[in-house]
Design a protein around this motif. Sequence first.
Motif, PDB file in Angstrom:
ATOM      1  N   VAL A   1      33.238  -4.836  11.336  1.00  0.00           N
ATOM      2  CA  VAL A   1      34.104  -4.835  12.520  1.00  0.00           C
ATOM      3  C   VAL A   1      34.774  -6.197  12.663  1.00  0.00           C
ATOM      4  O   VAL A   1      34.108  -7.241  12.580  1.00  0.00           O
ATOM      5  CB  VAL A   1      33.312  -4.516  13.806  1.00  0.00           C
ATOM      6  CG1 VAL A   1      34.258  -4.481  15.002  1.00  0.00           C
ATOM      7  CG2 VAL A   1      32.568  -3.181  13.677  1.00  0.00           C
ATOM      8  N   VAL A   2      36.082  -6.198  12.875  1.00  0.00           N
ATOM      9  CA  VAL A   2      36.829  -7.414  13.212  1.00  0.00           C
ATOM     10  C   VAL A   2      37.353  -7.231  14.632  1.00  0.00           C
ATOM     11  O   VAL A   2      38.139  -6.315  14.906  1.00  0.00           O
ATOM     12  CB  VAL A   2      38.003  -7.651  12.241  1.00  0.00           C
ATOM     13  CG1 VAL A   2      38.804  -8.891  12.670  1.00  0.00           C
ATOM     14  CG2 VAL A   2      37.497  -7.833  10.829  1.00  0.00           C
ATOM     15  N   PHE A   3      36.915  -8.102  15.533  1.00  0.00           N
ATOM     16  CA  PHE A   3      37.260  -7.958  16.938  1.00  0.00           C
ATOM     17  C   PHE A   3      38.597  -8.635  17.260  1.00  0.00           C
ATOM     18  O   PHE A   3      39.068  -9.504  16.523  1.00  0.00           O
ATOM     19  CB  PHE A   3      36.159  -8.550  17.816  1.00  0.00           C
ATOM     20  CG  PHE A   3      34.830  -7.870  17.652  1.00  0.00           C
ATOM     21  CD1 PHE A   3      34.551  -6.693  18.326  1.00  0.00           C
ATOM     22  CD2 PHE A   3      33.856  -8.402  16.811  1.00  0.00           C
ATOM     23  CE1 PHE A   3      33.324  -6.053  18.167  1.00  0.00           C
ATOM     24  CE2 PHE A   3      32.630  -7.777  16.649  1.00  0.00           C
ATOM     25  CZ  PHE A   3      32.365  -6.595  17.329  1.00  0.00           C
ATOM     26  N   GLN A   4      39.171  -8.255  18.395  1.00  0.00           N
ATOM     27  CA  GLN A   4      40.462  -8.785  18.811  1.00  0.00           C
ATOM     28  C   GLN A   4      40.437 -10.300  18.989  1.00  0.00           C
ATOM     29  O   GLN A   4      41.383 -10.992  18.643  1.00  0.00           O
ATOM     30  CB  GLN A   4      40.899  -8.110  20.122  1.00  0.00           C
ATOM     31  CG  GLN A   4      42.285  -8.522  20.594  1.00  0.00           C
ATOM     32  CD  GLN A   4      42.714  -7.728  21.812  1.00  0.00           C
ATOM     33  OE1 GLN A   4      42.003  -6.860  22.293  1.00  0.00           O
ATOM     34  NE2 GLN A   4      43.889  -8.032  22.336  1.00  0.00           N
ATOM     35  N   ASP A   5      39.334 -10.826  19.530  1.00  0.00           N
ATOM     36  CA  ASP A   5      39.236 -12.270  19.755  1.00  0.00           C
ATOM     37  C   ASP A   5      38.483 -12.987  18.644  1.00  0.00           C
ATOM     38  O   ASP A   5      38.055 -14.134  18.807  1.00  0.00           O
ATOM     39  CB  ASP A   5      38.578 -12.551  21.105  1.00  0.00           C
ATOM     40  CG  ASP A   5      37.158 -11.982  21.190  1.00  0.00           C
ATOM     41  OD1 ASP A   5      36.715 -11.347  20.208  1.00  0.00           O
ATOM     42  OD2 ASP A   5      36.498 -12.175  22.218  1.00  0.00           O
TER      43      ASP A   5
ATOM     44  N   GLN B   1      43.912 -18.860  10.453  1.00  0.00           N
ATOM     45  CA  GLN B   1      42.707 -19.192   9.691  1.00  0.00           C
ATOM     46  C   GLN B   1      41.465 -18.557  10.308  1.00  0.00           C
ATOM     47  O   GLN B   1      40.590 -18.057   9.602  1.00  0.00           O
ATOM     48  CB  GLN B   1      42.557 -20.710   9.617  1.00  0.00           C
ATOM     49  CG  GLN B   1      43.600 -21.380   8.730  1.00  0.00           C
ATOM     50  CD  GLN B   1      43.595 -22.901   8.863  1.00  0.00           C
ATOM     51  OE1 GLN B   1      43.180 -23.453   9.899  1.00  0.00           O
ATOM     52  NE2 GLN B   1      44.067 -23.587   7.841  1.00  0.00           N
ATOM     53  N   GLN B   2      41.385 -18.555  11.645  1.00  0.00           N
ATOM     54  CA  GLN B   2      40.258 -17.902  12.305  1.00  0.00           C
ATOM     55  C   GLN B   2      40.225 -16.419  11.969  1.00  0.00           C
ATOM     56  O   GLN B   2      39.151 -15.838  11.756  1.00  0.00           O
ATOM     57  CB  GLN B   2      40.356 -18.098  13.821  1.00  0.00           C
ATOM     58  CG  GLN B   2      40.088 -19.513  14.283  1.00  0.00           C
ATOM     59  CD  GLN B   2      40.126 -19.635  15.792  1.00  0.00           C
ATOM     60  OE1 GLN B   2      39.569 -18.800  16.501  1.00  0.00           O
ATOM     61  NE2 GLN B   2      40.772 -20.679  16.284  1.00  0.00           N
ATOM     62  N   GLN B   3      41.403 -15.802  11.914  1.00  0.00           N
ATOM     63  CA  GLN B   3      41.463 -14.384  11.581  1.00  0.00           C
ATOM     64  C   GLN B   3      40.941 -14.133  10.168  1.00  0.00           C
ATOM     65  O   GLN B   3      40.206 -13.169   9.919  1.00  0.00           O
ATOM     66  CB  GLN B   3      42.895 -13.888  11.712  1.00  0.00           C
ATOM     67  CG  GLN B   3      43.101 -12.423  11.390  1.00  0.00           C
ATOM     68  CD  GLN B   3      42.282 -11.523  12.267  1.00  0.00           C
ATOM     69  OE1 GLN B   3      41.142 -11.213  11.950  1.00  0.00           O
ATOM     70  NE2 GLN B   3      42.839 -11.132  13.393  1.00  0.00           N
TER      71      GLN B   3
ATOM     72  N   PRO C   1      43.646  -6.816  15.506  1.00  0.00           N
ATOM     73  CA  PRO C   1      43.233  -8.088  14.921  1.00  0.00           C
ATOM     74  C   PRO C   1      44.310  -9.165  14.881  1.00  0.00           C
ATOM     75  O   PRO C   1      43.997 -10.339  14.711  1.00  0.00           O
ATOM     76  CB  PRO C   1      42.814  -7.699  13.499  1.00  0.00           C
ATOM     77  CG  PRO C   1      43.646  -6.486  13.200  1.00  0.00           C
ATOM     78  CD  PRO C   1      43.745  -5.753  14.502  1.00  0.00           C
ATOM     79  N   PHE C   2      45.582  -8.768  15.019  1.00  0.00           N
ATOM     80  CA  PHE C   2      46.653  -9.752  14.907  1.00  0.00           C
ATOM     81  C   PHE C   2      47.360 -10.024  16.242  1.00  0.00           C
ATOM     82  O   PHE C   2      48.379 -10.697  16.284  1.00  0.00           O
ATOM     83  CB  PHE C   2      47.696  -9.279  13.882  1.00  0.00           C
ATOM     84  CG  PHE C   2      47.092  -8.790  12.595  1.00  0.00           C
ATOM     85  CD1 PHE C   2      46.316  -9.628  11.812  1.00  0.00           C
ATOM     86  CD2 PHE C   2      47.284  -7.486  12.162  1.00  0.00           C
ATOM     87  CE1 PHE C   2      45.744  -9.183  10.629  1.00  0.00           C
ATOM     88  CE2 PHE C   2      46.724  -7.035  10.986  1.00  0.00           C
ATOM     89  CZ  PHE C   2      45.952  -7.886  10.210  1.00  0.00           C
ATOM     90  N   SER C   3      46.825  -9.502  17.330  1.00  0.00           N
ATOM     91  CA  SER C   3      47.531  -9.561  18.611  1.00  0.00           C
ATOM     92  C   SER C   3      47.682 -10.975  19.162  1.00  0.00           C
ATOM     93  O   SER C   3      48.571 -11.234  19.969  1.00  0.00           O
ATOM     94  CB  SER C   3      46.824  -8.683  19.650  1.00  0.00           C
ATOM     95  OG  SER C   3      45.505  -9.146  19.873  1.00  0.00           O
ATOM     96  N   ASN C   4      46.819 -11.911  18.736  1.00  0.00           N
ATOM     97  CA  ASN C   4      46.899 -13.279  19.240  1.00  0.00           C
ATOM     98  C   ASN C   4      47.796 -14.183  18.399  1.00  0.00           C
ATOM     99  O   ASN C   4      47.869 -15.389  18.655  1.00  0.00           O
ATOM    100  CB  ASN C   4      45.485 -13.895  19.296  1.00  0.00           C
ATOM    101  CG  ASN C   4      44.592 -13.184  20.280  1.00  0.00           C
ATOM    102  OD1 ASN C   4      45.035 -12.718  21.321  1.00  0.00           O
ATOM    103  ND2 ASN C   4      43.312 -13.064  19.950  1.00  0.00           N
ATOM    104  N   LEU C   5      48.476 -13.609  17.418  1.00  0.00           N
ATOM    105  CA  LEU C   5      49.297 -14.390  16.503  1.00  0.00           C
ATOM    106  C   LEU C   5      50.774 -14.146  16.766  1.00  0.00           C
ATOM    107  O   LEU C   5      51.158 -13.122  17.348  1.00  0.00           O
ATOM    108  CB  LEU C   5      48.962 -14.021  15.055  1.00  0.00           C
ATOM    109  CG  LEU C   5      47.474 -14.095  14.676  1.00  0.00           C
ATOM    110  CD1 LEU C   5      47.275 -13.578  13.262  1.00  0.00           C
ATOM    111  CD2 LEU C   5      46.940 -15.509  14.814  1.00  0.00           C
TER     112      LEU C   5
ATOM    113  N   THR D   1      46.101  -0.587  17.057  1.00  0.00           N
ATOM    114  CA  THR D   1      47.228  -1.424  17.450  1.00  0.00           C
ATOM    115  C   THR D   1      48.155  -0.625  18.361  1.00  0.00           C
ATOM    116  O   THR D   1      48.075   0.604  18.434  1.00  0.00           O
ATOM    117  CB  THR D   1      48.009  -1.925  16.221  1.00  0.00           C
ATOM    118  OG1 THR D   1      49.057  -2.801  16.639  1.00  0.00           O
ATOM    119  CG2 THR D   1      48.625  -0.773  15.446  1.00  0.00           C
ATOM    120  N   HIS D   2      49.028  -1.330  19.085  1.00  0.00           N
ATOM    121  CA  HIS D   2      50.102  -0.663  19.814  1.00  0.00           C
ATOM    122  C   HIS D   2      51.452  -1.075  19.231  1.00  0.00           C
ATOM    123  O   HIS D   2      52.495  -0.750  19.794  1.00  0.00           O
ATOM    124  CB  HIS D   2      50.042  -1.010  21.312  1.00  0.00           C
ATOM    125  CG  HIS D   2      50.187  -2.478  21.597  1.00  0.00           C
ATOM    126  ND1 HIS D   2      49.110  -3.321  21.662  1.00  0.00           N
ATOM    127  CD2 HIS D   2      51.283  -3.237  21.798  1.00  0.00           C
ATOM    128  CE1 HIS D   2      49.533  -4.552  21.905  1.00  0.00           C
ATOM    129  NE2 HIS D   2      50.856  -4.529  21.983  1.00  0.00           N
TER     130      HIS D   2
END
Length: 348
Positions: free
Chosen positions: A84-88, A141-143, A163-167, A194-195
């Motif tokens: 699992v890869v979380f949003q944050d 890098q965190q991702q 997973p990419f929403s903060n980028l 994703t949306h």
Amino acid sequence: MSSLLQLQSLSCGYENTLITEQLDLTLAAGEIACLLGPSGCGKTTVLRAIAGFSPVLSGAIIKDGQPVSTPVFTLPPEQREIGVVFQDYALFPHLSVFDNIAFGLQGKSRAEKQRAVTELLQLVELPDLSDRYPHELSGGQQQRVALARALAPRPKLLLMDEPFSNLDTDLRRQLALEVRGILKDQGIAAIMVTHDQEEAFAISDKIGILADRKLQQWGTPPELYYHPVNPQVAGFVGKGELYNGECLNETTVKTELGTIEFAEPFGASEGKKLSLFIRPADIRPSIEHGDVMARIEQKEFLGCSVVYQLSLPSGRQIEAEIYEPLMLDVGAEVSLHVAAHRPIAFEL
């Protein structure tokens, strides 16, 4: 390809609240899929149910031919071989990159952990950052570290929650393509929530559109884009509007945009009432006089295209997007032509 995951008439929710109902889909081994839909439609709820974090109200989740979730049985998350890869990202702030990635390698010797983490850091293109801490890394890098940690136990299936929403936009697209390449190279199946339609199209072999608690359509990106099963799917995977019309013959429909000739017949008989989904890029304004005239109310120059806001004689506001060096002035009267190769049509 063999089936890795099946959702069979799956309904999920919490206590007395039904979030999603009667979902059916099949994911093959090595296949990458997206659940796409508006906020609050239940995408993350389904992902959590697949991971084993949320209950199943009815139906079943089948993995490798065996039930892992039913209303009366739930296999613990740690026994599902699912990453699992979380949003944050959920990286441990007090652990180095090495120790974050090695966290999922319980029971391995130090030498085995060292070898596995080194390989994973090469895979995600961060070979020299093993001693850094999360706060010393960029978002991208965190991702990558979060992805490496999820891949460390070598799961058969990876779940990714936005997973990419903060980028930023460019990095999101770049990482989406990189992640797809990594998963394909490793032969790992994945489901991403994703949306963002472009993000989903970039990474997916299959896409499921979730709306109104149900899976509206499950198919390849081209299937959803060119053959949506209903107006809801059409509107979500491509910007456009619905125009009511009447068939004059099997290739011609009369609408308020004028008489539209399609290159391909679509099997509707004369007099049939239809609703056509027309995209802005299919509407071509022209300075020549035509049967249907419109007024340019606004224009927006986007570099590779120009978007025009137009008003029809009925007062309806529509949009046209032109990928040509055709610069028309606000206030100009233009004729309209629809250049759509194949119709996206729904019966009225």
